[in-house]
Write an enzyme that holds these catalytic residues in place. Structure first.
Site, PDB file in Angstrom:
ATOM      1  N   TRP A 102       0.819  -1.216   0.000  1.00  0.00           N
ATOM      2  CA  TRP A 102       0.000   0.000   0.000  1.00  0.00           C
ATOM      3  C   TRP A 102       0.847   1.258   0.000  1.00  0.00           C
ATOM      4  CZ3 TRP A 102      -4.420  -0.833  -1.945  1.00  0.00           C
ATOM      5  CH2 TRP A 102      -5.024  -2.097  -1.794  1.00  0.00           C
ATOM      6  N   ASP A 173      -1.205   6.452   6.507  1.00  0.00           N
ATOM      7  CA  ASP A 173      -2.263   5.507   6.143  1.00  0.00           C
ATOM      8  C   ASP A 173      -2.404   4.516   7.298  1.00  0.00           C
ATOM      9  OD1 ASP A 173      -3.902   3.524   5.180  1.00  0.00           O
ATOM     10  OD2 ASP A 173      -2.812   3.224   3.306  1.00  0.00           O
ATOM     11  N   LYS A 197     -11.658  -2.443   8.224  1.00  0.00           N
ATOM     12  CA  LYS A 197     -10.864  -3.354   9.047  1.00  0.00           C
ATOM     13  C   LYS A 197     -11.227  -3.188  10.529  1.00  0.00           C
ATOM     14  CE  LYS A 197      -7.509  -2.970   5.369  1.00  0.00           C
ATOM     15  NZ  LYS A 197      -7.544  -4.253   4.687  1.00  0.00           N
TER      16      LYS A 197
END
Lengths: 361, 361
Positions: A102, A173, A197
């Site tokens: 990511w 992030d 999540k």
């Protein structure tokens, strides 16, 4: 069939208590005569839900008053573009720490907008650790410094080893470990996370931004891409993902009722320890990342034999433990144990691993 | 308390049968051991849900094979930017028909990207009709022609009076009347709609795009803003709003089970007729728009007295009919009667209007 232990990397397990409340509220939320998803986002009853969701998040994350909380859409992937579009100045320079899939995706998108200085990368060793940081490689003139606090695919995390970025805003992030540990929000300029999540259903994105950074938003970007648009409208410039906001509010309240993020962190540490101990004490299973950087949320492990890995995943599924297959670049297994995974799930997995090891010696 | 009749303009009433299924599925979808919102979007069980949702939509809207269906985020407001970003060519010219608040919003955003030719507008009369079209004002060289098929705030609609645009792609914001009437999709280049009126919960945006238009997407726009990104990944470039897709699938199936869009259109015509007849036969209530352009979905009406309007809205709410307050620019009342509003709701409203008129003569 009963509920399974769901080790999915995301979307992932939700607190059972939250799902029960959602089911009970489905046709008639608190005597309103309608489902939350049927409510006008401008109605008093929904605005109260949204305000409570934001207030509870502010409380449990201890978010200072000079930070705005935004409920957006599009996931971290849209933030990969929105962040440079909003935060770049005339300098157009970004520092970025490359710690996984990511980070690399954020890097790729950021390059559309700016010169990106990769301060360190662990790509060469399949992102098996968080690289050591050499502050001499930091650009003190960068518009911001981007990190990924937890690497969902590779199972590493940063925790108190945030880079010392001085006055450069730290952008993080936190998609896969927000609310899993206590963080000092004042260290960050901007935090973003997809909800799917640790917060709620997919389709909700939380952005926490320090107010002074809002001055950077340029006039000439699309209205919906401006943080200032959403700040000015309290995340209601257009219809927000109302049902996701409601569910996130239930999750935040669930965390608060458990004793807050510090209490949840303890539970996460306990769950992770159970699995890491089993890995470290096994002759069959091995971890894939540097011990110092091990994630509390995503725990990859391998047997070294693809055949055995596949057998493990298959038999675990039959035993009610699902989504344990590792990501293709790592192979083996990955157990994602987000906040909502009960400790019984970690224990059941470890019991199964022991049994599997004996049976497959 | 029972469920109310919910006349909200959006988010709005959902079919009760869909909500019941969602509640029943909440903790364990079809023996999967988990909620749909806990499923990996890459899992077999979820991909089946997403595929079925798209296939059912294709079936009930009769969408030709050369059109792609996308499940996106960000609402119509994000489409206001994505459409010009993807569909403009070097010509950078758009034709637009200005029929209401959302047309004007689309116009404002489009102007960031292109020269916009407003072919007609009813703004001067508070958007109380769909203006007559003079094809000599159309630009045969425009990159596309933008219309809004139903004007949520003002209560007007287009139905078989689509502009004759020749080879210029017709782009249509169908947010507030998609699936309410049978349309010939082949007349359109691109159709878009937020889900929160006739499809499902807020946070899901459906885009239906003719394949040849995908060739226009430029390389240099953000990855998430490209239709081509989402087409290539079958709407799973990143985590889509999974729960919204599941609920939309239930709504599409509900429409199919009722006999399809044609059957639903009949019900909508019947519901609207009940209310329009009551308005036309009343000495107290008046409609606000040209009869020829009356919407089936959003029906504004006024008494002419603000005091009486407020009293009506307040007393209707006490009688279990909620969200009837009109938008501030129109005033009075607005009854939004989307697909999921049962005919009993229209009848109850009309009964209440008659009673109110007698009591307040």
């Amino acid at each position: 069939m009963e509920r399974v232990y769901n080790f999915s990397a995301g979307p992932s397990v939700m607190p059972e208590a939250v799902l029960k409340t959602a089911a009970a509220d489905m046709l008639n939320y608190k005597g309103s005569g309608m489902s939350v998803m049927e409510m006008s986002h401008r109605s008093k009853v929904f605005i109260e839900i949204a305000d409570n969701t934001a207030a509870t998040l502010r409380e449990i994350m201890n978010i200072p008053a000079n930070y705005k909380i935004l409920f957006l859409q599009g996931g971290a992937s849209l933030q990969f573009a929105m962040i440079p579009m909003n935060l770049l100045t005339a300098k157009k320079k970004i520092d970025l720490l490359d710690t996984g899939h990511w980070s690399a995706a954020a890097l790729k998108e950021a390059k559309r907008f700016a010169a990106v200085n990769v301060v360190a990368s662990s790509k060469d060793t399949t992102y098996d650790h968080i690289p050591a940081l050499d502050p001499s490689k930091f650009d003190p003139d960068a518009d911001y410094f981007h990190i990924t606090s937890n690497n969902t695919i590779y199972g590493t995390r940063m925790t108190d080893n945030w880079p010392n970025v001085g006055n450069v805003p730290l952008v993080c992030d936190m998609s896969s470990n927000i609310l899993s540990e206590v963080y000092d929000i004042s260290k960050f300029g901007l935090i973003y996370a997809g909800a799917q999540k640790n917060m709620g259903p997919a389709g909700l994105t939380v952005v926490i931004i320090r107010e002074d950074l809002l001055e950077r938003t340029p006039e000439d970007i699309p209205t919906m891409m401006k943080y200032t648009t959403h700040v000015a409208a309290d995340s209601m410039y257009n219809t927000p993902p109302t049902y996701g906001i409601y569910l996130a509010g239930l999750v935040f309240q669930w965390i608060k009722d458990l004793g807050g993020v510090a209490a949840v962190q303890k539970m996460n540490e306990e769950k992770a320890q159970i699995l890491y101990d089993a890995i470290d004490n096994s002759a069959m299973f091995k971890g894939t990342v540097a011990k110092k950087d091990r994630s509390l949320m995503n725990i990859p492990f391998i047997t070294g034999s693809e055949e055995l890995d596949n057998k493990f995943v298959k038999e675990a599924e039959k035993a009610g433990m699902v989504n344990l297959k590792g990501y293709r670049t790592v192979g083996g297994m990955r157990a994602s144990m987000y906040n909502a995974l009960p400790i019984e799930g970690a224990k059941a997995l470890v019991d199964f691993m022991k049994k599997f090891e004996v049976e497959n010696k």
